[in-house]
Scaffold this motif. Structure first.
Motif, PDB file in Angstrom:
ATOM      1  N   LYS A  67       0.828  -1.211   0.000  1.00 34.08           N
ATOM      2  CA  LYS A  67       0.000   0.000   0.000  1.00 34.08           C
ATOM      3  C   LYS A  67       0.862   1.261   0.000  1.00 34.08           C
ATOM      4  O   LYS A  67       0.536   2.238  -0.671  1.00 34.08           O
ATOM      5  CB  LYS A  67      -0.954  -0.007   1.189  1.00 34.08           C
ATOM      6  N   ALA A  68       1.963   1.230   0.723  1.00 32.27           N
ATOM      7  CA  ALA A  68       2.869   2.380   0.733  1.00 32.27           C
ATOM      8  C   ALA A  68       3.462   2.599  -0.658  1.00 32.27           C
ATOM      9  O   ALA A  68       3.542   3.742  -1.134  1.00 32.27           O
ATOM     10  CB  ALA A  68       3.972   2.181   1.766  1.00 32.27           C
ATOM     11  N   LEU A  69       3.846   1.525  -1.312  1.00 31.86           N
ATOM     12  CA  LEU A  69       4.369   1.651  -2.677  1.00 31.86           C
ATOM     13  C   LEU A  69       3.272   2.118  -3.633  1.00 31.86           C
ATOM     14  O   LEU A  69       3.533   2.878  -4.571  1.00 31.86           O
ATOM     15  CB  LEU A  69       4.960   0.326  -3.154  1.00 31.86           C
ATOM     16  N   GLY A  70       2.051   1.658  -3.396  1.00 29.53           N
ATOM     17  CA  GLY A  70       0.922   2.104  -4.218  1.00 29.53           C
ATOM     18  C   GLY A  70       0.679   3.594  -4.089  1.00 29.53           C
ATOM     19  O   GLY A  70       0.390   4.280  -5.073  1.00 29.53           O
ATOM     20  N   LYS A  71       0.799   4.117  -2.877  1.00 21.96           N
ATOM     21  CA  LYS A  71       0.641   5.560  -2.663  1.00 21.96           C
ATOM     22  C   LYS A  71       1.721   6.333  -3.420  1.00 21.96           C
ATOM     23  O   LYS A  71       1.443   7.371  -4.021  1.00 21.96           O
ATOM     24  CB  LYS A  71       0.704   5.893  -1.174  1.00 21.96           C
ATOM     25  N   ALA A  72       2.942   5.821  -3.385  1.00 24.34           N
ATOM     26  CA  ALA A  72       4.032   6.474  -4.112  1.00 24.34           C
ATOM     27  C   ALA A  72       3.766   6.439  -5.615  1.00 24.34           C
ATOM     28  O   ALA A  72       4.025   7.432  -6.315  1.00 24.34           O
ATOM     29  CB  ALA A  72       5.366   5.807  -3.779  1.00 24.34           C
ATOM     30  N   LYS A  73       3.233   5.328  -6.100  1.00 29.62           N
ATOM     31  CA  LYS A  73       2.917   5.218  -7.529  1.00 29.62           C
ATOM     32  C   LYS A  73       1.836   6.219  -7.913  1.00 29.62           C
ATOM     33  O   LYS A  73       1.953   6.916  -8.929  1.00 29.62           O
ATOM     34  CB  LYS A  73       2.455   3.799  -7.868  1.00 29.62           C
ATOM     35  N   VAL A  74       0.794   6.320  -7.108  1.00 30.40           N
ATOM     36  CA  VAL A  74      -0.293   7.270  -7.383  1.00 30.40           C
ATOM     37  C   VAL A  74       0.240   8.698  -7.350  1.00 30.40           C
ATOM     38  O   VAL A  74      -0.112   9.516  -8.206  1.00 30.40           O
ATOM     39  CB  VAL A  74      -1.470   7.073  -6.404  1.00 30.40           C
ATOM     40  N   ALA A  75       1.094   9.010  -6.402  1.00 35.58           N
ATOM     41  CA  ALA A  75       1.674  10.355  -6.321  1.00 35.58           C
ATOM     42  C   ALA A  75       2.473  10.671  -7.585  1.00 35.58           C
ATOM     43  O   ALA A  75       2.413  11.793  -8.110  1.00 35.58           O
ATOM     44  CB  ALA A  75       2.561  10.483  -5.080  1.00 35.58           C
ATOM     45  N   ASN A  76       3.197   9.696  -8.106  1.00 34.94           N
ATOM     46  CA  ASN A  76       3.973   9.914  -9.322  1.00 34.94           C
ATOM     47  C   ASN A  76       3.054  10.091 -10.535  1.00 34.94           C
ATOM     48  O   ASN A  76       3.322  10.917 -11.407  1.00 34.94           O
ATOM     49  CB  ASN A  76       4.970   8.772  -9.542  1.00 34.94           C
TER      50      ASN A  76
END
Length: 160
Positions: A67-76
């Motif tokens: 989920k943390a990596l998913g948030k970073a992906k969405v932010a990018n």
């Protein structure tokens, strides 16, 4: 089974990109997606009771990192959308490097958790959950790719 996964993923990922991506909304969406995804994982994995406690503890740890990596992906992706009309080489480089790093971080996470699963429940079950996660990740990535215009795509559509 793949059709069920695909249908649920389309339902959940379409909502992700149609809604606001503020932190609160993202937390709600990821919470819903994680719960539904776990229900799919429970049905697919069919972990014996003797291994269930240790397996699902590892799975929950994995999900927190995912989920943390998913948030970073969405932010990018949001960064790309914000800068799409005025994309400079510098911004493109920053976005591309962030996307590549995120992809590498996902692969490192898969490798780390494969080892944890293998130690806890054996290589066959570890491989099964990694297959499941790769399928989910690939399906979501495909949805994302389909919803994001290529560089210059919108400009080309305007000239037609």
């Amino acid at each position: 089974m793949k059709k069920v996964f695909l249908l649920l993923l389309v339902v959940f990922t379409t909502g992700v990109f149609a809604q606001s991506t503020s932190k609160e909304d993202l937390d709600v969406i990821q919470g819903l997606y994680g719960k539904s995804k776990k229900e799919l994982a429970v049905a697919y994995m069919a972990i014996p009771d003797a291994q269930a406690a240790v397996f699902w503890k590892i799975y929950d740890e994995f999900e927190a990192e995912r989920k943390a990596l998913g948030k970073a992906k969405v932010a990018n992706i949001e960064n790309y959308a914000t800068n799409y009309d005025n994309l400079t080489d510098e911004k493109a480089d920053m976005i591309a490097k962030a996307a590549l790093k995120n992809n590498m971080d996902y692969q490192k996470m898969f490798s780390k958790y494969y080892d944890k699963y293998k130690k806890a429940v054996g290589a066959t079950t570890a491989m099964k959950i990694i297959q499941f996660e790769n399928y989910m990740q690939t399906t979501v990535q495909s949805e994302i790719q389909d919803s994001i215009p290529f560089i210059g795509e919108l400009d080309a559509a305007k000239t037609k």
